[in-house]
Design a protein around this motif. Structure first.
Motif, PDB file in Angstrom:
ATOM      1  N   ALA A  19      40.372 -28.656  -9.663  1.00 46.14           N
ATOM      2  CA  ALA A  19      39.713 -28.455 -10.379  1.00 46.14           C
ATOM      3  C   ALA A  19      38.925 -28.801 -11.485  1.00 46.14           C
ATOM      4  CB  ALA A  19      40.098 -26.843 -11.175  1.00 46.14           C
ATOM      5  N   THR A  20      39.034 -30.228 -12.409  1.00 49.98           N
ATOM      6  CA  THR A  20      38.904 -30.774 -13.200  1.00 49.98           C
ATOM      7  C   THR A  20      37.995 -31.605 -12.511  1.00 49.98           C
ATOM      8  OG1 THR A  20      40.629 -32.849 -12.590  1.00 49.98           O
ATOM      9  CG2 THR A  20      41.266 -30.511 -14.766  1.00 49.98           C
ATOM     10  N   ARG A  21      38.417 -31.727 -11.594  1.00 46.64           N
ATOM     11  CA  ARG A  21      37.176 -33.010 -11.150  1.00 46.64           C
ATOM     12  C   ARG A  21      35.423 -32.477 -10.346  1.00 46.64           C
ATOM     13  NH1 ARG A  21      36.126 -38.114  -9.211  1.00 46.64           N
ATOM     14  NH2 ARG A  21      35.330 -38.129  -7.133  1.00 46.64           N
ATOM     15  N   ALA A  22      35.943 -30.873 -10.584  1.00 48.60           N
ATOM     16  CA  ALA A  22      35.020 -30.180  -9.994  1.00 48.60           C
ATOM     17  C   ALA A  22      33.909 -30.102 -11.160  1.00 48.60           C
ATOM     18  CB  ALA A  22      34.788 -28.859  -9.254  1.00 48.60           C
ATOM     19  N   LEU A  23      34.549 -29.450 -12.380  1.00 46.62           N
ATOM     20  CA  LEU A  23      34.347 -29.672 -13.168  1.00 46.62           C
ATOM     21  C   LEU A  23      33.650 -30.712 -14.021  1.00 46.62           C
ATOM     22  CD1 LEU A  23      36.207 -27.269 -15.270  1.00 46.62           C
ATOM     23  CD2 LEU A  23      34.039 -26.496 -13.953  1.00 46.62           C
ATOM     24  N   LYS A  24      33.512 -31.672 -13.789  1.00 44.91           N
ATOM     25  CA  LYS A  24      33.545 -33.118 -14.488  1.00 44.91           C
ATOM     26  C   LYS A  24      31.853 -33.493 -13.065  1.00 44.91           C
ATOM     27  CE  LYS A  24      37.758 -35.174 -16.303  1.00 44.91           C
ATOM     28  NZ  LYS A  24      38.367 -36.725 -15.936  1.00 44.91           N
ATOM     29  N   SER A  25      31.088 -32.901 -12.388  1.00 44.41           N
ATOM     30  CA  SER A  25      30.162 -33.880 -11.401  1.00 44.41           C
ATOM     31  C   SER A  25      28.850 -33.353 -12.482  1.00 44.41           C
ATOM     32  CB  SER A  25      30.394 -32.589 -10.346  1.00 44.41           C
ATOM     33  OG  SER A  25      30.281 -31.088 -10.722  1.00 44.41           O
ATOM     34  N   PRO A  26      28.274 -33.803 -11.745  1.00 40.11           N
ATOM     35  CA  PRO A  26      26.517 -33.372 -12.536  1.00 40.11           C
ATOM     36  C   PRO A  26      26.184 -32.421 -12.438  1.00 40.11           C
ATOM     37  CG  PRO A  26      26.368 -34.590 -10.735  1.00 40.11           C
ATOM     38  CD  PRO A  26      27.888 -34.587 -10.891  1.00 40.11           C
ATOM     39  N   ASP A  27      26.804 -31.613 -11.442  1.00 42.21           N
ATOM     40  CA  ASP A  27      26.493 -30.204 -10.842  1.00 42.21           C
ATOM     41  C   ASP A  27      26.650 -29.434 -12.338  1.00 42.21           C
ATOM     42  OD1 ASP A  27      25.043 -30.967  -8.675  1.00 42.21           O
ATOM     43  OD2 ASP A  27      26.908 -31.054  -7.486  1.00 42.21           O
ATOM     44  N   VAL A  28      27.714 -29.377 -13.069  1.00 39.65           N
ATOM     45  CA  VAL A  28      28.113 -28.322 -13.988  1.00 39.65           C
ATOM     46  C   VAL A  28      27.641 -29.355 -15.426  1.00 39.65           C
ATOM     47  CG1 VAL A  28      30.312 -27.712 -15.352  1.00 39.65           C
ATOM     48  CG2 VAL A  28      30.578 -27.983 -12.747  1.00 39.65           C
ATOM     49  N   VAL A  29      26.632 -28.144 -15.872  1.00 40.19           N
ATOM     50  CA  VAL A  29      26.033 -27.864 -17.793  1.00 40.19           C
ATOM     51  C   VAL A  29      27.008 -26.875 -18.500  1.00 40.19           C
ATOM     52  CG1 VAL A  29      23.960 -26.867 -18.677  1.00 40.19           C
ATOM     53  CG2 VAL A  29      23.731 -27.675 -15.901  1.00 40.19           C
ATOM     54  N   TRP A  30      27.779 -28.069 -19.559  1.00 35.87           N
ATOM     55  CA  TRP A  30      28.332 -27.659 -20.533  1.00 35.87           C
ATOM     56  C   TRP A  30      27.631 -27.031 -21.526  1.00 35.87           C
ATOM     57  CZ3 TRP A  30      33.543 -26.622 -20.296  1.00 35.87           C
ATOM     58  CH2 TRP A  30      34.304 -27.298 -18.617  1.00 35.87           C
ATOM     59  N   ASN A  31      26.676 -27.867 -21.484  1.00 33.91           N
ATOM     60  CA  ASN A  31      26.203 -27.726 -23.395  1.00 33.91           C
ATOM     61  C   ASN A  31      24.675 -27.600 -22.941  1.00 33.91           C
ATOM     62  OD1 ASN A  31      24.922 -27.344 -25.758  1.00 33.91           O
ATOM     63  ND2 ASN A  31      26.311 -29.521 -26.254  1.00 33.91           N
ATOM     64  N   LYS A  32      23.914 -26.385 -23.233  1.00 31.59           N
ATOM     65  CA  LYS A  32      22.176 -25.460 -22.221  1.00 31.59           C
ATOM     66  C   LYS A  32      21.580 -26.926 -23.802  1.00 31.59           C
ATOM     67  CE  LYS A  32      21.516 -22.364 -20.575  1.00 31.59           C
ATOM     68  NZ  LYS A  32      21.702 -20.783 -19.564  1.00 31.59           N
ATOM     69  N   ARG A  33      21.867 -27.271 -24.540  1.00 28.80           N
ATOM     70  CA  ARG A  33      21.117 -27.565 -25.875  1.00 28.80           C
ATOM     71  C   ARG A  33      21.048 -29.484 -25.921  1.00 28.80           C
ATOM     72  NH1 ARG A  33      23.050 -23.301 -30.461  1.00 28.80           N
ATOM     73  NH2 ARG A  33      21.591 -22.048 -29.608  1.00 28.80           N
ATOM     74  N   GLU A  34      22.073 -29.658 -26.261  1.00 30.62           N
ATOM     75  CA  GLU A  34      22.130 -31.337 -25.611  1.00 30.62           C
ATOM     76  C   GLU A  34      21.177 -31.471 -24.382  1.00 30.62           C
ATOM     77  OE1 GLU A  34      25.222 -32.879 -27.655  1.00 30.62           O
ATOM     78  OE2 GLU A  34      24.843 -31.389 -29.973  1.00 30.62           O
ATOM     79  N   ASN A  35      22.483 -31.389 -23.536  1.00 31.59           N
ATOM     80  CA  ASN A  35      22.204 -32.303 -22.188  1.00 31.59           C
ATOM     81  C   ASN A  35      21.783 -31.172 -21.637  1.00 31.59           C
ATOM     82  OD1 ASN A  35      22.123 -33.700 -20.231  1.00 31.59           O
ATOM     83  ND2 ASN A  35      24.186 -34.100 -19.661  1.00 31.59           N
ATOM     84  N   PRO A  36      20.858 -30.352 -21.088  1.00 31.36           N
ATOM     85  CA  PRO A  36      20.828 -29.050 -20.488  1.00 31.36           C
ATOM     86  C   PRO A  36      20.458 -29.709 -18.122  1.00 31.36           C
ATOM     87  CG  PRO A  36      18.357 -29.643 -21.273  1.00 31.36           C
ATOM     88  CD  PRO A  36      19.620 -30.507 -21.566  1.00 31.36           C
TER      89      PRO A  36
END
Length: 84
Positions: A37-54
């Motif tokens: 789960a932590t590995r999947a959440l660090k993938s480039p497919d997941v967007v954490w911050n839409k303003r700074e890094n969409p």
């Protein structure tokens, strides 16, 4: 620290020899699920911050590997998330 009544209850109801493999198997499964789960959440497919890094997948270069395993050895380096 733990009273004798609590120890007796735990030894009677939770510490059975036939349940010990079940505890180890459950703990291992939870650990493996947490790792993936932590590995999947660090993938480039997941967007954490839409303003700074969409679009974090645009930061991946052509010679970087985003997968866990590269059996062919074609990539020079492993991609890692530098910013959220």
């Amino acid at each position: 620290m733990i009273s004798n009544a609590t120890k007796a209850y735990l030894m009677k109801h939770w510490y059975r020899s036939e349940l010990i493999p079940l505890y180890f198997t459950t703990a291992a499964a939870v650990g493996v699920c947490g790792y993936f789960a932590t590995r999947a959440l660090k993938s480039p497919d997941v967007v954490w911050n839409k303003r700074e890094n969409p679009y974090p997948w645009l930061d991946v270069q052509q010679n970087e590997n985003t997968k866990m395993l590269d059996p062919n050895g074609r990539f020079e380096k492993q991609w890692s998330r530098t910013r959220l």
